[in-house]
Design an enzyme around this catalytic site. Structure first.
Site, PDB file in Angstrom:
ATOM      1  N   GLU A   1       0.829  -1.118  -0.085  1.00  0.00           N
ATOM      2  CA  GLU A   1      -0.045  -0.079  -0.132  1.00  0.00           C
ATOM      3  C   GLU A   1       0.809   1.282  -0.017  1.00  0.00           C
ATOM      4  OE1 GLU A   1      -0.115   2.187   2.798  1.00  0.00           O
ATOM      5  OE2 GLU A   1       1.031   0.915   4.106  1.00  0.00           O
TER       6      GLU A   1
ATOM      7  N   CYS B   1       5.264   4.825   9.194  1.00  0.00           N
ATOM      8  CA  CYS B   1       5.860   3.990   7.992  1.00  0.00           C
ATOM      9  C   CYS B   1       7.386   4.241   8.013  1.00  0.00           C
ATOM     10  CB  CYS B   1       5.037   4.487   6.897  1.00  0.00           C
ATOM     11  SG  CYS B   1       3.655   3.585   6.581  1.00  0.00           S
TER      12      CYS B   1
ATOM     13  N   GLY C   1       8.279  11.616  10.647  1.00  0.00           N
ATOM     14  CA  GLY C   1       7.598  10.632  11.629  1.00  0.00           C
ATOM     15  C   GLY C   1       6.850   9.936  11.260  1.00  0.00           C
TER      16      GLY C   1
ATOM     17  N   ARG D   1       2.671   8.299  16.275  1.00  0.00           N
ATOM     18  CA  ARG D   1       3.939   7.235  16.494  1.00  0.00           C
ATOM     19  C   ARG D   1       5.020   8.031  15.709  1.00  0.00           C
ATOM     20  NH1 ARG D   1       0.926   2.152  13.761  1.00  0.00           N
ATOM     21  NH2 ARG D   1      -0.495   3.778  12.875  1.00  0.00           N
TER      22      ARG D   1
ATOM     23  N   ARG E   1      -1.053   7.609   2.190  1.00  0.00           N
ATOM     24  CA  ARG E   1      -0.885   8.590   3.274  1.00  0.00           C
ATOM     25  C   ARG E   1      -1.966   8.878   4.231  1.00  0.00           C
ATOM     26  NH1 ARG E   1      -0.282  13.548  -0.418  1.00  0.00           N
ATOM     27  NH2 ARG E   1      -1.846  12.151  -1.262  1.00  0.00           N
TER      28      ARG E   1
ATOM     29  N   LYS F   1       1.913  14.713  11.537  1.00  0.00           N
ATOM     30  CA  LYS F   1       1.402  15.455  10.469  1.00  0.00           C
ATOM     31  C   LYS F   1      -0.021  15.657  10.742  1.00  0.00           C
ATOM     32  CE  LYS F   1      -0.277  12.348   6.860  1.00  0.00           C
ATOM     33  NZ  LYS F   1      -0.002  11.970   5.811  1.00  0.00           N
TER      34      LYS F   1
ATOM     35  N   ALA G   1      10.950  21.377   4.361  1.00  0.00           N
ATOM     36  CA  ALA G   1      11.700  21.402   5.496  1.00  0.00           C
ATOM     37  C   ALA G   1      11.034  21.570   6.552  1.00  0.00           C
ATOM     38  CB  ALA G   1      12.919  22.487   5.449  1.00  0.00           C
TER      39      ALA G   1
HETATM   40  C1  UDX Z   1       3.853   7.409   3.990  1.00  0.00           C
HETATM   41  C2  UDX Z   1       3.959   7.398   2.454  1.00  0.00           C
HETATM   42  O1  UDX Z   1       3.668   8.864   2.002  1.00  0.00           O
HETATM   43  C3  UDX Z   1       2.872   6.234   2.331  1.00  0.00           C
HETATM   44  O2  UDX Z   1       2.995   6.038   0.679  1.00  0.00           O
HETATM   45  C4  UDX Z   1       3.333   5.101   2.949  1.00  0.00           C
HETATM   46  O3  UDX Z   1       2.502   3.904   2.538  1.00  0.00           O
HETATM   47  C5  UDX Z   1       3.300   5.325   4.472  1.00  0.00           C
HETATM   48  O4  UDX Z   1       4.131   6.282   4.672  1.00  0.00           O
HETATM   49  P1  UDX Z   1       2.458   8.840   5.634  1.00  0.00           P
HETATM   50  O5  UDX Z   1       3.555   8.221   6.857  1.00  0.00           O
HETATM   51  O6  UDX Z   1       1.014   8.632   6.125  1.00  0.00           O
HETATM   52  O7  UDX Z   1       2.855   8.222   4.480  1.00  0.00           O
HETATM   53  O8  UDX Z   1       2.878  10.217   5.737  1.00  0.00           O
HETATM   54  P2  UDX Z   1       3.505  11.380   4.931  1.00  0.00           P
HETATM   55  O9  UDX Z   1       2.540  12.356   4.384  1.00  0.00           O
HETATM   56  O10 UDX Z   1       4.256  10.370   3.686  1.00  0.00           O
HETATM   57  O11 UDX Z   1       4.613  12.023   5.762  1.00  0.00           O
HETATM   58  C6  UDX Z   1       5.443  11.470   6.556  1.00  0.00           C
HETATM   59  C7  UDX Z   1       6.383  12.442   7.258  1.00  0.00           C
HETATM   60  O12 UDX Z   1       7.106  13.021   6.418  1.00  0.00           O
HETATM   61  C8  UDX Z   1       5.487  13.258   8.228  1.00  0.00           C
HETATM   62  O13 UDX Z   1       6.177  13.294   9.476  1.00  0.00           O
HETATM   63  C9  UDX Z   1       5.576  14.646   7.379  1.00  0.00           C
HETATM   64  O14 UDX Z   1       5.479  15.928   8.137  1.00  0.00           O
HETATM   65  C10 UDX Z   1       7.078  14.529   6.884  1.00  0.00           C
HETATM   66  N1  UDX Z   1       7.288  15.519   5.745  1.00  0.00           N
HETATM   67  C11 UDX Z   1       6.551  15.081   4.511  1.00  0.00           C
HETATM   68  C12 UDX Z   1       8.153  16.414   5.580  1.00  0.00           C
HETATM   69  O15 UDX Z   1       8.742  16.801   6.896  1.00  0.00           O
HETATM   70  N2  UDX Z   1       8.350  17.005   4.640  1.00  0.00           N
HETATM   71  C13 UDX Z   1       7.731  16.677   3.416  1.00  0.00           C
HETATM   72  O16 UDX Z   1       8.089  17.405   2.327  1.00  0.00           O
HETATM   73  C14 UDX Z   1       7.029  15.624   3.338  1.00  0.00           C
END
Ligand code: UDX
Length: 434
Positions: A151, A263, A260, A331, A154, A324, A255
């Site tokens: 999968e 995943c 976190g 987590r 997000r 986020k 940035a």
């Molecule tokens: C992620 C993947 O995007 C998804 O495809 C996978 O299946 C599961 O993991 P998710 O963990 O829900 O999804 O969140 P995502 O939106 O990807 O953000 C992950 C983390 O990165 C968050 O802490 C977010 O704040 C951080 N982030 C993301 C940044 O700091 N900068 C960015 O430009 C993008």
């Protein structure tokens, strides 16, 4: 087509509800009786925009049901998805496959008609082989195939991601199993979503490679942000300047306080373990994990710096705690390390988060949770914007300033324009902008 989804957590529930919405007959199974009872009553175990409505509509249409009984629920299912948790194993970071293998064993004992067993859980390379071995060695005579279908959902945007995916990856060794998977995703085929058929092992690796790459991209821009602060650059301009190059792309270049969630932290560690086991180290990802880990506490120190270097007895208000926005998931949230750093430095921490406070309270009992932004900032010596919820994007600056003890704003998500915040009277700092 009848589909069984074993595991009604985040991934299982979203996927099950979306498959039902495609018109399939779906049963979501979970061992947790109270969860199944609540789902039957329409109560979602997680916060995900649109999920409750989607579940309700499909239950009403008779296409979606919930059960705790695996044996009777999988009867006649042409596809059985395994969507149980694969947490980091304590001590070594390996993905813990106990639940996946337990399901495989239960399936082995209970399948009665030809079926495709699909691993949706994020599992290390070779897990599909092991699931196949478990079922085969049970001596079942029923025809089955084991397929990998990772999968890419997000949190907060999971339903959209499921229905309008960038791609669907299917790792299958047998043609008949590919045929079943084509049928499972038929509506998306008709919409011409890219569907990539690969070997099972490639598919398992794609998931980890994708997440490790995205984690790398975020970590790269975070280090550029640190450099911008030193040389007097603006990381948002840098991100735009590189992102407009199609080979780089503009996404995942924001940035912030570090990644976190459920995943990236877990999957990057598990990839490192696989790489180590196979004697093929991925040093780049090793560095990413280390840099991201130390970044979270560094963000706490950034707040202390904004307080003039001494946090003892100061009151800090955190806006946002979840990793986020649009989720209640705590987590590996950067807020956890930020809070710890502030507490270690003698600060008092107050926080408000639109959805995450219940989960957060259990992790950070020393933090005083309040029920609104303005209650949080009252009497604070500094405000740190940690998660970019929409509710924090249009703060009433005059009101916030009036309530605070000192107008110090640390914007860890670069939500505000520095000039605007400063002209409103704030001592303002952000990430990678001076
Ligand atoms: C992620 C993947 O995007 C998804 O495809 C996978 O299946 C599961 O993991 P998710 O963990 O829900 O999804 O969140 P995502 O939106 O990807 O953000 C992950 C983390 O990165 C968050 O802490 C977010 O704040 C951080 N982030 C993301 C940044 O700091 N900068 C960015 O430009 C993008």
């Amino acid at each position: 087509m009848k589909i069984a989804m074993v595991g009604s957590g985040y991934v299982g529930l979203v996927s099950g509800a979306c498959f039902a919405d495609f018109g399939h007959d779906v049963v979501c199974i979970d061992k947790d009786e109270s969860k199944i009872e609540r789902l039957r009553a329409g109560v979602m175990p997680i916060y995900e925009p649109g999920l409750a409505e989607l579940v309700a509509a499909n239950v009403k249409a008779g296409r979606l049901s919930f059960s705790t009984d695996l044996a009777s629920s999988i009867e006649g299912a042409q596809a059985i998805f395994i969507a149980v948790g694969t947490p980091s194993r304590r001590g070594d970071g390996h993905a813990d496959l106990t639940y996946v293998y337990a399901v495989a064993q239960e399936l082995a004992a209970n399948i009665t008609t030809p079926t495709v067993v699909v691993t949706k859980s994020t599992v290390p390379v070779g897990t599909g082989d092991e699931v196949e071995r478990i079922i085969r060695e049970s001596g079942t005579e029923v025809q089955f195939a084991v397929v990998s279908n990772p999968e890419f959902l997000r949190e907060g945007a999971a339903i959209g991601d499921f229905k309008r995916p960038d791609r669907i990856v299917i790792g299958a060794e047998e043609e008949w199993a590919r045929g079943v998977m084509r049928e499972v995703y038929r509506p998306l085929f008709l919409n011409r979503a890219p569907i990539l058929f690969t070997s099972r092992r490639s598919s398992e690796l794609i998931k980890y490679a994708a997440n490790a790459f995205l984690a790398t991209k975020i970590t790269f821009i975070n280090e550029m942000a640190d450099l911008c602060e030193k040389v007097g650059g603006d990381v948002q301009d840098v991100a735009r300047g590189i992102g407009l190059d199609n080979r780089i792309g503009s996404k995942f270049l924001h940035a912030g306080p570090g990644y976190g969630g459920s995943c990236f932290p877990k999957d990057t560690l598990a990839l490192l373990k696989t790489a180590e086991d196979y004697g093929s180290p991925v040093r780049l990802v090793e560095a990413v994990v280390k840099v991201n880990d130390s970044r979270k506490r560094a963000m706490g120190r950034k707040v202390i710096e904004a307080l003039g270097g001494d946090a003892r007895g100061k009151r800090v208000a955190l806006l946002g705690l979840t990793f986020k926005p649009n989720t209640d998931d705590m987590r590996d949230a950067p807020s956890i390390a930020i809070v710890q750093t502030l507490l270690d430095a003698g600060a008092e921490v107050v926080a408000y988060d639109p959805e995450g406070m219940e989960a957060a309270a259990a992790i950070m009992p020393e933090v005083k949770m309040v029920s609104s932004t303005y209650a949080a900032v009252e009497g604070a010596d500094a405000v740190a914007l940690v998660t970019e919820w929409d509710a924090f994007r249009a703060l009433d600056f005059a009101r916030v300033k009036g309530l605070m003890n000192a107008p110090v704003l640390v914007d860890l998500r670069n939500v505000y324009d520095p000039a605007e915040a400063r002209s409103a009277g704030f001592a303002y700092s952000s990430v990678g902008r001076v």
